[in-house]
Design a protein around this motif. Structure first.
Motif, PDB file in Angstrom:
ATOM      1  N   PRO A 422       0.822  -1.209   0.000  1.00 26.80           N
ATOM      2  CA  PRO A 422       0.000   0.000   0.000  1.00 26.80           C
ATOM      3  C   PRO A 422       0.854   1.256   0.000  1.00 26.80           C
ATOM      4  O   PRO A 422       1.877   1.319   0.668  1.00 26.80           O
ATOM      5  CB  PRO A 422      -0.804  -0.124   1.300  1.00 26.80           C
ATOM      6  N   ASN A 423       0.420   2.227  -0.774  1.00 30.47           N
ATOM      7  CA  ASN A 423       1.090   3.525  -0.794  1.00 30.47           C
ATOM      8  C   ASN A 423       0.008   4.593  -0.811  1.00 30.47           C
ATOM      9  O   ASN A 423      -0.892   4.557  -1.662  1.00 30.47           O
ATOM     10  CB  ASN A 423       1.987   3.666  -2.019  1.00 30.47           C
ATOM     11  N   ALA A 424       0.080   5.531   0.118  1.00 26.38           N
ATOM     12  CA  ALA A 424      -0.976   6.517   0.282  1.00 26.38           C
ATOM     13  C   ALA A 424      -1.215   7.307  -0.999  1.00 26.38           C
ATOM     14  O   ALA A 424      -2.367   7.520  -1.413  1.00 26.38           O
ATOM     15  CB  ALA A 424      -0.653   7.457   1.444  1.00 26.38           C
ATOM     16  N   ALA A 425      -0.150   7.757  -1.647  1.00 30.60           N
ATOM     17  CA  ALA A 425      -0.311   8.581  -2.849  1.00 30.60           C
ATOM     18  C   ALA A 425      -0.949   7.789  -3.989  1.00 30.60           C
ATOM     19  O   ALA A 425      -1.788   8.310  -4.733  1.00 30.60           O
ATOM     20  CB  ALA A 425       1.034   9.149  -3.282  1.00 30.60           C
ATOM     21  N   ALA A 426      -0.559   6.527  -4.137  1.00 31.74           N
ATOM     22  CA  ALA A 426      -1.148   5.694  -5.191  1.00 31.74           C
ATOM     23  C   ALA A 426      -2.633   5.466  -4.933  1.00 31.74           C
ATOM     24  O   ALA A 426      -3.461   5.535  -5.854  1.00 31.74           O
ATOM     25  CB  ALA A 426      -0.416   4.357  -5.272  1.00 31.74           C
ATOM     26  N   LEU A 427      -2.988   5.202  -3.669  1.00 27.80           N
ATOM     27  CA  LEU A 427      -4.400   4.990  -3.328  1.00 27.80           C
ATOM     28  C   LEU A 427      -5.205   6.267  -3.522  1.00 27.80           C
ATOM     29  O   LEU A 427      -6.361   6.226  -3.964  1.00 27.80           O
ATOM     30  CB  LEU A 427      -4.513   4.500  -1.880  1.00 27.80           C
ATOM     31  N   GLN A 428      -4.610   7.412  -3.187  1.00 23.32           N
ATOM     32  CA  GLN A 428      -5.301   8.689  -3.396  1.00 23.32           C
ATOM     33  C   GLN A 428      -5.528   8.950  -4.878  1.00 23.32           C
ATOM     34  O   GLN A 428      -6.562   9.505  -5.276  1.00 23.32           O
ATOM     35  CB  GLN A 428      -4.486   9.819  -2.767  1.00 23.32           C
ATOM     36  N   THR A 429      -4.571   8.555  -5.712  1.00 17.18           N
ATOM     37  CA  THR A 429      -4.728   8.724  -7.158  1.00 17.18           C
ATOM     38  C   THR A 429      -5.861   7.859  -7.681  1.00 17.18           C
ATOM     39  O   THR A 429      -6.687   8.303  -8.487  1.00 17.18           O
ATOM     40  CB  THR A 429      -3.409   8.376  -7.876  1.00 17.18           C
ATOM     41  N   LEU A 430      -5.915   6.610  -7.221  1.00 18.39           N
ATOM     42  CA  LEU A 430      -7.017   5.734  -7.615  1.00 18.39           C
ATOM     43  C   LEU A 430      -8.357   6.318  -7.180  1.00 18.39           C
ATOM     44  O   LEU A 430      -9.345   6.279  -7.928  1.00 18.39           O
ATOM     45  CB  LEU A 430      -6.822   4.349  -6.997  1.00 18.39           C
ATOM     46  N   ALA A 431      -8.407   6.863  -5.966  1.00 14.70           N
ATOM     47  CA  ALA A 431      -9.645   7.454  -5.469  1.00 14.70           C
ATOM     48  C   ALA A 431     -10.103   8.597  -6.355  1.00 14.70           C
ATOM     49  O   ALA A 431     -11.294   8.720  -6.681  1.00 14.70           O
ATOM     50  CB  ALA A 431      -9.449   7.940  -4.030  1.00 14.70           C
ATOM     51  N   THR A 432      -9.182   9.444  -6.770  1.00 10.69           N
ATOM     52  CA  THR A 432      -9.523  10.575  -7.642  1.00 10.69           C
ATOM     53  C   THR A 432     -10.075  10.096  -8.978  1.00 10.69           C
ATOM     54  O   THR A 432     -11.055  10.639  -9.499  1.00 10.69           O
ATOM     55  CB  THR A 432      -8.286  11.453  -7.877  1.00 10.69           C
ATOM     56  N   ILE A 433      -9.452   9.062  -9.533  1.00 11.23           N
ATOM     57  CA  ILE A 433      -9.866   8.558 -10.847  1.00 11.23           C
ATOM     58  C   ILE A 433     -11.226   7.875 -10.763  1.00 11.23           C
ATOM     59  O   ILE A 433     -12.103   8.089 -11.610  1.00 11.23           O
ATOM     60  CB  ILE A 433      -8.802   7.590 -11.398  1.00 11.23           C
ATOM     61  N   PHE A 434     -11.432   7.048  -9.732  1.00  9.80           N
ATOM     62  CA  PHE A 434     -12.677   6.283  -9.626  1.00  9.80           C
ATOM     63  C   PHE A 434     -13.860   7.135  -9.168  1.00  9.80           C
ATOM     64  O   PHE A 434     -15.009   6.816  -9.472  1.00  9.80           O
ATOM     65  CB  PHE A 434     -12.502   5.118  -8.646  1.00  9.80           C
ATOM     66  N   ARG A 435     -13.586   8.197  -8.415  1.00  2.83           N
ATOM     67  CA  ARG A 435     -14.674   9.022  -7.885  1.00  2.83           C
ATOM     68  C   ARG A 435     -15.480   9.671  -9.004  1.00  2.83           C
ATOM     69  O   ARG A 435     -16.687   9.867  -8.901  1.00  2.83           O
ATOM     70  CB  ARG A 435     -14.116  10.101  -6.970  1.00  2.83           C
ATOM     71  N   GLY A 436     -14.810  10.011 -10.071  1.00  2.00           N
ATOM     72  CA  GLY A 436     -15.490  10.701 -11.155  1.00  2.00           C
ATOM     73  C   GLY A 436     -15.544  12.190 -10.901  1.00  2.00           C
ATOM     74  O   GLY A 436     -15.209  12.669  -9.813  1.00  2.00           O
ATOM     75  N   PRO A 437     -15.962  12.970 -11.890  1.00  2.00           N
ATOM     76  CA  PRO A 437     -15.997  14.428 -11.748  1.00  2.00           C
ATOM     77  C   PRO A 437     -16.993  14.849 -10.687  1.00  2.00           C
ATOM     78  O   PRO A 437     -18.063  14.266 -10.548  1.00  2.00           O
ATOM     79  CB  PRO A 437     -16.425  14.908 -13.144  1.00  2.00           C
ATOM     80  N   GLN A 438     -16.607  15.857  -9.939  1.00  2.00           N
ATOM     81  CA  GLN A 438     -17.465  16.373  -8.883  1.00  2.00           C
ATOM     82  C   GLN A 438     -18.240  17.580  -9.382  1.00  2.00           C
ATOM     83  O   GLN A 438     -17.947  18.152 -10.419  1.00  2.00           O
ATOM     84  CB  GLN A 438     -16.627  16.747  -7.660  1.00  2.00           C
ATOM     85  N   GLY A 439     -19.231  18.008  -8.620  1.00  2.00           N
ATOM     86  CA  GLY A 439     -20.063  19.140  -9.004  1.00  2.00           C
ATOM     87  C   GLY A 439     -19.242  20.381  -9.259  1.00  2.00           C
ATOM     88  O   GLY A 439     -18.374  20.727  -8.466  1.00  2.00           O
ATOM     89  N   GLY A 440     -19.494  21.037 -10.399  1.00  2.00           N
ATOM     90  CA  GLY A 440     -18.798  22.272 -10.726  1.00  2.00           C
ATOM     91  C   GLY A 440     -17.505  22.072 -11.470  1.00  2.00           C
ATOM     92  O   GLY A 440     -16.925  23.003 -11.985  1.00  2.00           O
ATOM     93  N   LYS A 441     -17.024  20.822 -11.527  1.00  2.00           N
ATOM     94  CA  LYS A 441     -15.766  20.573 -12.226  1.00  2.00           C
ATOM     95  C   LYS A 441     -15.987  20.659 -13.729  1.00  2.00           C
ATOM     96  O   LYS A 441     -17.055  20.292 -14.247  1.00  2.00           O
ATOM     97  CB  LYS A 441     -15.227  19.186 -11.848  1.00  2.00           C
ATOM     98  N   ILE A 442     -14.980  21.121 -14.447  1.00  2.00           N
ATOM     99  CA  ILE A 442     -15.114  21.313 -15.891  1.00  2.00           C
ATOM    100  C   ILE A 442     -15.441  19.994 -16.589  1.00  2.00           C
ATOM    101  O   ILE A 442     -16.335  19.900 -17.406  1.00  2.00           O
ATOM    102  CB  ILE A 442     -13.808  21.908 -16.464  1.00  2.00           C
ATOM    103  N   ASP A 443     -14.695  18.922 -16.231  1.00  2.00           N
ATOM    104  CA  ASP A 443     -14.874  17.631 -16.882  1.00  2.00           C
ATOM    105  C   ASP A 443     -16.010  16.877 -16.193  1.00  2.00           C
ATOM    106  O   ASP A 443     -15.802  15.839 -15.579  1.00  2.00           O
ATOM    107  CB  ASP A 443     -13.568  16.842 -16.811  1.00  2.00           C
ATOM    108  N   SER A 444     -17.235  17.378 -16.265  1.00  2.00           N
ATOM    109  CA  SER A 444     -18.340  16.798 -15.509  1.00  2.00           C
ATOM    110  C   SER A 444     -19.476  16.339 -16.423  1.00  2.00           C
ATOM    111  O   SER A 444     -20.619  16.252 -16.006  1.00  2.00           O
ATOM    112  CB  SER A 444     -18.870  17.803 -14.481  1.00  2.00           C
TER     113      SER A 444
END
Length: 630
Positions: A422-444
């Motif tokens: 486990p690596n915190a930064a790698a897991l955080q990157t996966l979280a960002t990718i899987f979460r999908g675009p959030q409200g107000g984000k350009i790529d939404s």
């Protein structure tokens, strides 16, 4: 007010013996918090007049007096008109030119009152010597606090007159729009002497000459100018204002912005200013957010903005990107300072122009190639020891999801992110990718939400032990950062903003798969879960994630001796993070139950666990410290 009378009497004593009598700072500090709009105007004015008369003759640190003036003029009722009535009359130009930061600061505080009303700003604009002194102070003073205050005042004066616009400060200028028709704007950009003073102060051509800053101080002025231009990013700074002045400093067509971004900085010999310039470029394209958000469609691939057009026209975009995409073309010294800056610029570009980047052909391919090369070079041991390419992970997390869809030829850098070790930064990157675009984000767009879902299932198919590894990391409280990142990844999927892929392929779409093709590629004979919360209740997550969330939190209250406090603190933080995810799960499940009438038993189990609180009713689980399995 008695305190005003006491201070007034004390100031009389200091004025009688300015070289002997010291200021009673404790007495002066008592005034703070006692001055309001209800304070008698004549009492306040009398004290301000007394302070104004004393300051020029004071032979000690004037900071306590300037602080006192700030307190006295702080109430909103003290307008610029009141400032103009101060006797003796405030000499703004002399105050701004004074070689004393406290005097500069109090002058700025008084001048700042003018930005609240257009009529008052017009009065200042009618005093060219004051405007010139303000610009000189902002760009030239060695005192950073004074420079920042001058920046705020100058920005506020430029903005005055815009409908609905309140005071501007340096912390929140993201929605700033200059009032081009204001007298202040015309004074700065239409007065030849004042306009040229900005070029003259920041240009390296005259560095070290009589009356000019040396090269080091020039670069400080350059950085200050760049900081302001981001906040007044408008057509006027990108177009010719006074051609005679601009030609003198090599400007061809894009006005003050061209001078600052193309002509002003000696980027080849000054790597620190080059860093500042690259950061400026990133902020410049970020400042056009509203223009991009106005067109949230797949046709956004053709969208550009004036800022991006400017960078593309002058080759600044490709030059900046090259430090990341083509590191072998640059010296190791440059890369030491500029690789991270270039990565940040690229991440900002991808976040701001996702569709344009996805369809960018060679540019997109070069970035993906480089990210994959870097991640392939990271060994499991390096992931475990956190010897990671953090800047490349930032780029990867910022790439539009369309570009990460795996293909047979090149693969995808997504699959190079490990869950074990486990690596915190790698897991955080996966979280960002899987979460999908959030409200107000350009790529939404819907396509972006469906791509985030597709990437989750592609990754799960590639790494079927993902959730086993994630729960193992979440339970390893001894590695707090990894545990928290693992829990955050669970929360990201639970709260994911997902849509289904289209049933038919569209010729003009950047999507590479349809819904049925996704299921086939992921070796699933059944339709894949449409939402993150349902994905958590489907294999392989079901057997790992839900049992983990329902278990009591780990505690270590039976530990004694050194380190107990740290362990307990880490354990509670992990427990609290886990509890927050469980709350999110309850909310998402409630939506499913309301829509389908199913999963009531799961909701009951979740509510039962939530009723036990953060720790789950366990006061002493005792010594179950997770160990890291590499």
């Amino acid at each position: 007010m008695d305190i005003l009378k006491q201070i007034s009497a004390h100031l009389v004593e200091v004025a009688d013996k300015p070289a002997v009598k010291s200021l009673d700072e404790r007495l002066l500090e008592k005034l703070d918090g006692q001055v309001s709009d209800a304070t008698a105007e004549e009492d306040r004015d009398a004290l301000i007049h007394q302070l104004a008369e004393l300051l020029p003759d004071l032979q000690q640190d004037p900071t306590p007096l300037t602080t006192l003036i700030e307190i006295l003029i702080r109430p909103a009722s003290y307008t610029f008109s009141r400032v103009l009535d101060i006797q003796p009359v405030v000499d703004f130009s002399s105050g701004l030119k004074a070689p004393s930061p406290p005097i500069n600061m109090v002058t700025l505080l008084l001048l700042e009152k003018a930005k609240l009303r257009t009529s008052d700003t017009d009065i200042v604009a009618g005093k060219p010597e004051v405007v010139a002194s303000l610009i000189q102070l902002w760009l030239s003073t060695p005192d950073t606090a004074v420079s920042q205050k001058a920046h705020d005042v100058f920005l506020g004066l430029l903005s005055a007159g815009e409908e609905g616009h309140g005071p501007v400060n340096s912390e929140d200028a993201s929605h700033y729009k200059p009032h081009h028709r204001s007298l202040m704007w015309r004074r700065v950009f239409g007065d030849k002497d004042i306009y040229e003073s900005i070029f003259r102060i920041c240009s390296l051509r005259n560095a070290g000459q009589d009356g000019q800053l040396n090269k080091r101080d020039k670069t400080v002025a350059q950085a200050r100018l760049l900081d302001l231009l981001v906040k007044i990013n408008c057509e006027s700074i990108r177009s010719t204002q006074i051609e005679e002045v601009e030609c003198r400093y090599g400007v061809v067509q894009n006005g003050l912005l061209e001078f600052a971004a193309v002509r002003m900085v000696d980027y080849e010999d000054d790597v620190l200013m080059h860093m500042t310039l690259v950061d400026f470029f990133a902020e410049l394209i970020k400042s056009n957010h509203s223009l991009i958000q106005a067109s949230n469609t797949l046709e956004a691939s053709s969208i550009t903005t004036p800022s991006l057009d400017f960078l593309l026209h002058w080759g600044l975009h490709s030059r900046t990107m090259s430090y990341y995409i083509e590191p072998s073309a640059h010296s190791s010294l440059d890369l030491t300072y500029l690789y991270s800056r270039s990565a940040n610029y690229l991440a900002t570009y991808c976040s701001s122009y996702p569709e344009r980047f996805s369809r960018g052909g060679r540019e997109c391919a070069d970035v993906l190639r480089h990210v994959m090369e870097v991640l392939k070079g990271v060994s499991p041991g390096q992931w475990a020891q956190n010897m990671i390419p953090k800047h490349d992970l930032h780029v990867l997390a910022s790439l539009p999801g369309h570009s990460l869809i795996p293909n047979r030829i090149d693969g995808t850098p997504l699959f190079l992110l490990p869950t074990k070790p486990p690596n915190a930064a790698a897991l955080q990157t996966l979280a960002t990718i899987f979460r999908g675009p959030q409200g107000g984000k350009i790529d939404s767009t819907s396509s972006s939400r469906s791509v985030a879902r597709a990437l989750y299932f592609f990754y799960l198919d590639e790494n079927p032990r993902m959730w086993h590894d994630i729960i193992k990391a979440a339970e390893t409280v001894a590695l707090k950062d990894e545990a928290l990142a693992a829990i955050a990844l669970i929360g990201a999927v639970v709260n994911a903003s997902w849509d289904l892929l289209p049933t038919n392929r569209m010729d003009d779409s950047v999507l590479l798969v349809t819904e049925s093709e996704l299921a086939e590629k992921c070796h699933s004979s059944q339709p894949l879960p449409p939402s993150g919360v349902l994905a958590m209740l489907a294999p392989p997550a079901l057997s790992a994630v839900l049992p983990y969330l329902l278990r009591p939190a780990q505690t270590f209250s039976n530990l004694v001796g050194g380190g107990k406090g740290d362990v307990e603190s880490a354990a509670y933080r992990v427990a609290a993070a886990k509890f927050e995810v469980l709350l999110s799960l309850k909310e998402r499940l409630g939506e499913v139950v309301q829509e389908t009438g199913q999963l009531g038993e799961v909701v009951t189990a979740v509510n039962k666990r939530l009723a036990l609180g953060v720790l789950g009713g366990q006061s002493d689980v005792g010594g179950r410290v997770g160990t890291l399995e590499l």
